[in-house]
Motif scaffolding. Structure first.
Motif, short mmCIF file in Angstrom:
data_model
loop_
_atom_site.label_atom_id
_atom_site.label_comp_id
_atom_site.label_asym_id
_atom_site.label_seq_id
_atom_site.Cartn_x
_atom_site.Cartn_y
_atom_site.Cartn_z
N GLN A 81 0.82 -1.21 0.00
CA GLN A 81 0.00 0.00 0.00
C GLN A 81 0.86 1.27 0.00
OE1 GLN A 81 -2.34 -0.80 3.54
NE2 GLN A 81 -3.97 -1.79 2.37
N GLY A 82 2.17 1.11 0.04
CA GLY A 82 3.07 2.27 0.01
C GLY A 82 3.24 2.94 1.36
N LEU A 83 2.83 2.27 2.41
CA LEU A 83 2.92 2.85 3.75
C LEU A 83 4.24 2.49 4.43
CD1 LEU A 83 -0.76 2.09 4.71
CD2 LEU A 83 0.17 4.28 3.98
N LEU A 84 4.88 1.44 3.95
CA LEU A 84 6.20 1.04 4.42
C LEU A 84 7.10 0.86 3.21
CD1 LEU A 84 5.38 -1.82 7.01
CD2 LEU A 84 5.96 0.57 7.52
N VAL A 85 8.38 1.05 3.43
CA VAL A 85 9.38 0.70 2.42
C VAL A 85 10.33 -0.30 3.08
CG1 VAL A 85 9.21 2.84 1.10
CG2 VAL A 85 10.79 2.70 3.02
N SER A 86 10.95 -1.12 2.27
CA SER A 86 11.84 -2.12 2.84
C SER A 86 13.14 -2.20 2.05
CB SER A 86 11.17 -3.50 2.85
OG SER A 86 11.03 -3.98 1.54
N GLU A 87 14.13 -2.70 2.72
CA GLU A 87 15.40 -2.99 2.06
C GLU A 87 16.08 -4.11 2.83
OE1 GLU A 87 18.21 0.49 4.00
OE2 GLU A 87 17.13 0.93 2.16
N TRP A 88 16.85 -4.90 2.09
CA TRP A 88 17.55 -6.01 2.70
C TRP A 88 18.86 -5.52 3.30
CZ3 TRP A 88 15.69 -10.71 3.72
CH2 TRP A 88 14.54 -11.10 3.05
N ASN A 89 19.13 -5.94 4.51
CA ASN A 89 20.42 -5.67 5.15
C ASN A 89 21.21 -6.97 5.09
OD1 ASN A 89 22.56 -5.52 6.97
ND2 ASN A 89 21.51 -3.97 8.20
N THR A 90 22.31 -6.93 4.35
CA THR A 90 23.12 -8.15 4.18
C THR A 90 24.46 -8.02 4.90
OG1 THR A 90 23.96 -7.29 2.09
CG2 THR A 90 22.04 -8.74 1.98
N ASP A 91 24.55 -7.06 5.83
CA ASP A 91 25.81 -6.86 6.56
C ASP A 91 26.14 -8.05 7.47
OD1 ASP A 91 25.98 -4.41 5.36
OD2 ASP A 91 25.29 -3.27 7.12
N GLU A 92 25.12 -8.73 7.94
CA GLU A 92 25.35 -9.86 8.84
C GLU A 92 25.25 -11.17 8.06
OE1 GLU A 92 22.77 -9.51 12.24
OE2 GLU A 92 23.23 -7.39 12.48
N SER A 93 25.59 -12.26 8.68
CA SER A 93 25.57 -13.55 8.00
C SER A 93 24.16 -13.95 7.56
CB SER A 93 26.17 -14.64 8.88
OG SER A 93 25.43 -14.76 10.07
N ARG A 94 23.18 -13.47 8.33
CA ARG A 94 21.79 -13.78 8.00
C ARG A 94 21.11 -12.50 7.50
NH1 ARG A 94 17.24 -15.33 12.37
NH2 ARG A 94 15.53 -15.52 10.93
N PRO A 95 20.84 -12.42 6.19
CA PRO A 95 20.20 -11.21 5.66
C PRO A 95 18.82 -10.99 6.28
CG PRO A 95 20.98 -12.61 3.89
CD PRO A 95 21.12 -13.39 5.15
#
Length: 116
Positions: free
Chosen positions: A62-76
């Motif tokens: 619905q465009g109320l949240l945005v997301s992005e993957w954090n791959t800095d740790e061993s488990r994204p």
């Protein structure tokens, strides 16, 4: 005496909208799903993972949240944060929720006075 199952059912109805507002407010600071579950529980808003994860996907769609993957740790991990539209909705819903709460408190006080 009110049946415990009936109380649970109605409590879930009350919480349903509150979880949306609480999630939008909590995600002013970016966070991932499990962390949000813990934060909500810590704030006294228990929500099941099977409820929260679909909600996060719906709010993102619905465009109320945005997301992005954090791959800095061993488990994204997929981090969510509230969008500008989500921030506006959170403020509007919080105002409405607060007004309803005040109205209910007023009604409760008025009816308590009337019965005593």
């Amino acid at each position: 005496m009110v049946d415990a199952e009936l109380i649970t059912s109605h409590s879930q109805e009350v919480r349903r909208g509150s979880v949306v507002v609480a999630s939008l407010l909590m995600l002013r600071t970016p966070g991932y799903g499990y962390g949000l579950l813990e934060a909500l529980a810590g704030a006294g808003i228990a929500v099941d993972a099977n409820t929260l994860y679909p909600l996060l996907r719906r709010l993102e769609k619905q465009g109320l949240l945005v997301s992005e993957w954090n791959t800095d740790e061993s488990r994204p991990r997929k981090f969510y944060r509230v969008s500008e539209s989500g921030e506006k909705l959170a403020a509007t819903l919080l105002d409405e929720w607060t007004a309803i709460g005040k109205s209910l408190q007023t009604m409760e006080s008025a009816t308590q006075k009337g019965t005593s």
